[in-house]
Enzyme design. Sequence first.
Site, mmCIF file in Angstrom:
data_model
loop_
_atom_site.group_PDB
_atom_site.id
_atom_site.type_symbol
_atom_site.label_atom_id
_atom_site.label_comp_id
_atom_site.label_asym_id
_atom_site.label_seq_id
_atom_site.Cartn_x
_atom_site.Cartn_y
_atom_site.Cartn_z
ATOM 1 N N CYS A 152 10.535 40.424 42.118
ATOM 2 C CA CYS A 152 10.313 39.634 43.323
ATOM 3 C C CYS A 152 11.461 39.827 44.310
ATOM 4 O O CYS A 152 12.590 40.112 43.920
ATOM 5 C CB CYS A 152 10.194 38.160 42.965
ATOM 6 S SG CYS A 152 8.685 37.751 42.050
ATOM 7 N N HIS B 282 12.728 39.894 36.515
ATOM 8 C CA HIS B 282 12.808 38.881 37.562
ATOM 9 C C HIS B 282 13.750 39.297 38.683
ATOM 10 O O HIS B 282 14.740 40.010 38.463
ATOM 11 C CB HIS B 282 13.302 37.550 36.987
ATOM 12 C CG HIS B 282 12.251 36.775 36.248
ATOM 13 N ND1 HIS B 282 11.058 36.395 36.821
ATOM 14 C CD2 HIS B 282 12.231 36.297 34.974
ATOM 15 C CE1 HIS B 282 10.338 35.716 35.935
ATOM 16 N NE2 HIS B 282 11.025 35.651 34.807
#
Length: 313
Positions: A139, A89
């Site tokens: 991301c 993440h």
Amino acid sequence: MAKGNKWALLVGCNYPNTANELHGCHNDVLAMREVLTARFGFEPNHVELLTDKPGSPVMPTGANIKKALNSMADRAEEGDVLFFHYSGHGTLIKQPHNSSKKEEAIVPCDFNLITSMDFRQLVNRVPKGATFTILSDSCHSGGLIDKETEQIGPSATSDDTVAAEYHKLKEIPFQSILQYFMSLTSKISTDIGTHLVEVFGADASLMFQELQQAISKPLKPDEGILLSGCQTNETSADVEIMENGRKPCGAFTNAVQMVLKENLGPLSNREMVVLARKILVQQHFNRQHPCLYSSDENADKIFLSSSQKPSPK
């Protein structure tokens, strides 16, 4: 330039048994380890692997990742190739004392964020003549090395089609992270740094430490190279696709693997990103556009090599 050693740190965070669980990040770093040793000549004992698989002897916490990165920078010499592959993440965080400006960060398994300032400080320590390449499949990873020159940047999104049955974004929203730490510290402050410093102390990101200005160095031409899975304002995908034998994987990491399988000769960093973009378009992953951040010289250097750019094909 003297021929040096090659060192790698590969980090895969799946966040098992949590609301943020991903499925392909362990597969990503295992596949990358095989490529590094088989194709790029990395010695197996020079490739360190950190995953949050239950029972792992060393978990990829923020402190452990930074310790391994600092150890790699400490041993680096002229001619060495340093490589950090992160699959997990990412998030955008508000900069201390400037709520309108956001910075990129990766999210270790304990949520002890590692920010663009940490990566800038690390790159500043790499000796002249060594190269430090980051491949971040997360991301908001564009610009993860603070203020590195953008070589291949933003591109318009053509549509929202995704060629995968399983598809999850590699993003934990900033507000979710903030709420988590507010529950730990019982403080109402919306300054994430206040919470991170209280929980992690000196292991918190340099961005939130009082001595950050003394630690930071003036910007100068350096050997930092960032291949990001997407633009700063985009999300990267954790997916399952046919070309990967239906194993979960990161869309960007899988695209890099495919580029290397389809091109047996040397490729520059610029070529790696351009070709990875083309593969993602062919697979209809149109929500993310890999980017390249580096000096002009390093953009045309051979990927994972201290050598100059490849010969014209």
